[in-house]
Design a protein around this motif. Structure first.
Motif, mmCIF file in Angstrom:
data_model
loop_
_atom_site.group_PDB
_atom_site.id
_atom_site.type_symbol
_atom_site.label_atom_id
_atom_site.label_comp_id
_atom_site.label_asym_id
_atom_site.label_seq_id
_atom_site.Cartn_x
_atom_site.Cartn_y
_atom_site.Cartn_z
ATOM 1 N N ASN A 138 33.173 44.294 43.802
ATOM 2 C CA ASN A 138 33.786 44.109 42.488
ATOM 3 C C ASN A 138 33.295 42.819 41.842
ATOM 4 O O ASN A 138 33.139 41.797 42.503
ATOM 5 N N THR A 162 39.533 43.836 38.131
ATOM 6 C CA THR A 162 38.088 43.999 38.248
ATOM 7 C C THR A 162 37.791 45.370 38.847
ATOM 8 O O THR A 162 38.684 46.087 39.288
ATOM 9 N N ALA A 163 36.517 45.699 38.872
ATOM 10 C CA ALA A 163 36.075 46.980 39.420
ATOM 11 C C ALA A 163 34.659 46.807 39.958
ATOM 12 O O ALA A 163 34.108 45.698 39.982
ATOM 13 N N LYS A 164 34.086 47.915 40.379
ATOM 14 C CA LYS A 164 32.757 47.875 40.996
ATOM 15 C C LYS A 164 31.688 47.422 40.009
ATOM 16 O O LYS A 164 30.739 46.740 40.378
#
Length: 683
Positions: free
Chosen positions: A220, A305-307
């Motif tokens: 992330n 958040t994310a990838k």
């Protein structure tokens, strides 16, 4: 009760009291030698049983299996597992099965961003599981940011028999090469995630291609970041982007909100050049620019958040180009896409003859542009206003006969305004390809007034955007000195500059609420619980002789400041004797003895307020300047019932008291209280 204690103690002989005091001091000295190190360690990290996994197989996944037999009897009822690869690898972790006791009696925490096999108490877990679960074979893999990934299993009231504990954690892992996720661009110096991608100027048919990723991909990306990916092609090329993966935080309602990718059909961020804004998962998609340049901006403003994303770029021939590119446009391709903008100035002076004297301040400039805040508060100025008039002028084939061109840009503000210059495009050749030195006859001169004359204070050149400029007074002058045709020493297919001017009263600080025209800003938790604040003109040089105050007010919160960049000119004690600029912290409007002054270039650090109010003050003198500071502020809740003193702006001794109590063993606390009471009674 206090009187009763004094009466009871008064029957003790003085010799017995002295003996008690001697015994207590002896016990403290002995216990300190054995327990101080342990207490300090307990404050930093919890001493747990530890397992290491490093099984290696290039094609198969390694396995981790934890059950009650591993957890029963674990030190401090916790178990740490570290999965570690080589320095050039990262870890892919896949949870397969999880069985925990209900009611969060068993907890699993995942730490993907470790640098060392140590998990401190202050380290925040990225993932926490504490509910009973069956299988998780479809769970998304978790990727580490480096070579290490850590797990911490904590158990409350663990059973004493294996048959009563159905704990089961089964997972697989694999080591991946970090080079598979490398961004194939040139990182802008001193930036976190700004990249340039240049087209090849050599072999025909292969103009250049590669991959670009969000920071830390496939792990992330960090929260509260802004990244720019700038693709610079040849005049006869276009930019093709292919997104292979895109994962951003889910959008709550229609339209993109906080985290988004904005794609511009230009080298600069102009809203009229937006191709698309992406924020939701989408199938594999191809994006093609209309010209040689393209800009991708990634804004991550949320706390989640994310990838992130992974994409492939490729410079392809522009088969639809119909216009023949003049010689100057081979180095300034942006001129073919737009006509030169009209000047926002109120005065233009011209000189038909091209002089050969390239020194700024002489009367041979081709133009002189005056920008007055009474006419416009902002606008765009660029070298193409000058260079476009030279397109088509016959030029000798002898490179030494290049035409010297000059233009003076004068900016005049009204008090209390200052002038800020931000560059959108910039490329002026350096002395040679591997040099950072500028040539007087081919640079943008930043001028300053010395004894009634303007002299060069700084030369700007190179392929990277200069940091913002800000005036210390109500006047600022720049002079562009160039050559036509240009002699390029880098691969950037653009020559000159494009910049934005602004007449400001907020010192370039966009956060908080400014108080009048002073450099004073208020941050209230009722308005926003987190955000950024920085020094004037950051990331450019801050102003001389300026005092800026940042006031933080919480409702029932304290403020936590995390400085991600700190470079304030100063040395040693950061005081007036060393002619230092400095930053001061205080829990009051006045000086707080708890904090020393901060200056110099410092690594990331954190500061916490004791109560609802906190002050940050920045002081600069007229000696030297630096880039200043940038920090993230967050208001965190205070439990006023547990800590009533934290609600007031009084001196907090909480840290000192808590540290002192932890160093005294519980079994001697009562005798120590008796001795102290006796001493007070006798006095």
């Amino acid at each position: 009760m206090l009187g009763t204690r004094h009466i009871a103690v008064s029957f003790w002989p003085l010799e017995m009291a002295a003996a008690w005091l001697t015994l207590v001091l002896a016990l403290i000295s002995v216990v300190n030698g054995q327990r101080v190190a342990g207490n300090k360690q307990a404050q930093l990290w919890l001493d747990c049983s530890c397992l290491h996994a490093n099984e290696r197989n290039a094609t198969q996944w390694g396995n981790v299996s934890i059950n009650a037999s591993h957890a029963l009897g674990a030190k401090n009822n916790c178990l740490m597992i570290f999965i570690g690869g080589m320095a050039d690898e990262l870890v892919a972790f896949q949870l397969q099965q999880l069985q925990l006791r209900p009611g969060c009696l068993d907890t699993v925490e995942v730490f993907p961003y470790l640098r060392e096999p140590v998990i401190e108490n202050s380290t925040l877990a990225s993932y926490t599981w504490c509910q009973h679960s069956a299988t998780a074979r479809n769970a998304t893999p978790i990727y580490s940011g480096g070579r290490l990934l850590g797990l911490r299993l904590s158990f409350q009231q663990p059973p004493t028999r294996l048959s009563d504990w159905t704990l089961n954690l089964t997972a697989s892992y694999r080591f991946l090469k970090q080079e598979l996720f490398k961004t194939n661009g040139r990182l802008v110096p001193h930036s976190f995630c700004d990249f340039y991608f240049f087209a090849s100027t050599g072999i025909e048919g292969n103009l250049g291609e590669g991959y670009f990723h969000s920071p830390r991909f496939p792990a992330n990306y960090p929260a509260h970041i802004k990244c720019a990916y700038k693709f610079i092609g040849r005049p006869d090329s276009r930019v093709e982007l292919l997104f292979e993966e895109l994962q951003l935080p889910p959008v709550v309602s229609g339209g993109c909100q906080l985290d988004a990718l904005t794609i511009f059909d230009a080298e600069s961020a102009h809203m009229n050049a937006v191709i698309d804004v992406l924020c939701a998962p989408c199938p594999t998609r191809r994006i093609l620019s209309s010209g040689p340049d393209l800009l991708l901006e990634f804004n991550a403003s949320s706390n989640r958040t994310a990838k992130g994303f992974r994409g492939k770029y490729k410079f392809v021939p522009n088969e639809q180009q119909a216009l023949a590119v003049p010689p100057i446009l081979e180095a300034a391709s942006i001129a073919i896409k737009q006509t030169p903008a009209k000047s926002n100035s109120v005065q233009v002076e011209g000189d038909e003859e091209a002089g050969k004297d390239a020194r700024p301040g002489h009367r041979n400039q081709h133009c002189k542009l005056l920008y007055d805040s009474r006419v416009n508060k902002s606008g765009i100025f660029e070298s193409n206003q000058l260079l476009s008039s030279l397109i088509g002028v016959p030029i000798s084939k002898n490179s030494d006969s290049a035409k010297v061109v000059q233009c003076r840009y004068e900016f005049k503000a009204q008090k209390p305004e200052v002038i800020q210059i931000k560059f959108h495009d910039f490329n002026i050749p350096t002395e040679h390809e591997n040099s950072s030195r500028c040539r007087d006859e081919d640079a943008l001169h930043v001028l300053t007034e010395v004894r009634g004359k303007y002299e060069t204070q700084e030369l700007l050149c190179g392929a990277f955007l200069p940091k913002p400029l800000m005036s210390n007074s109500q006047q600022l002058q720049l002079q562009f000195v160039g050559k036509y045709p240009p002699k390029m020493t880098n691969k950037v297919q653009y020559y000159g500059f494009r910049a934005e001017y602004r007449f400001l009263t907020n010192y370039g600080i966009l956060s908080g609420v400014q108080q009048g025209d002073e450099c004073t800003f208020v941050y209230n938790s009722r308005d926003r619980i987190s955000g950024l604040f920085h020094s004037p003109n950051f990331p450019g040089y801050y102003l001389e002789n300026v005092v800026c105050n940042y006031y933080f007010y919480g409702a029932d919160e304290r403020v936590v400041l995390r400085f991600t960049y700190f470079d304030v000119e100063g040395i040693s004690t950061c005081d007036h004797q060393t002619a230092s600029d400095y930053v001061e912290f205080s829990n009051f409007m006045s000086t707080d003895r708890k904090f020393s002054k901060y200056c110099g270039k410092l690594p990331d650090f954190e500061v916490r307020s004791d109560g609802r109010f906190f002050r940050v003050s920045f002081y600069s003198n007229d000696r030297f300047v630096a880039n200043g500071f940038r920090a993230l502020y967050t208001f965190e809740s205070i439990d006023l019932k547990m800590n009533p003193d934290l609600g007031d702006s009084t001196v907090s001794m909480q840290s000192y008291v808590s540290d002192g109590v932890q160093l005294i063993p519980n079994f001697i606390s009562i005798p120590l209280t008796i001795v102290i009471s006796l001493t007070q009674y006798r006095n």
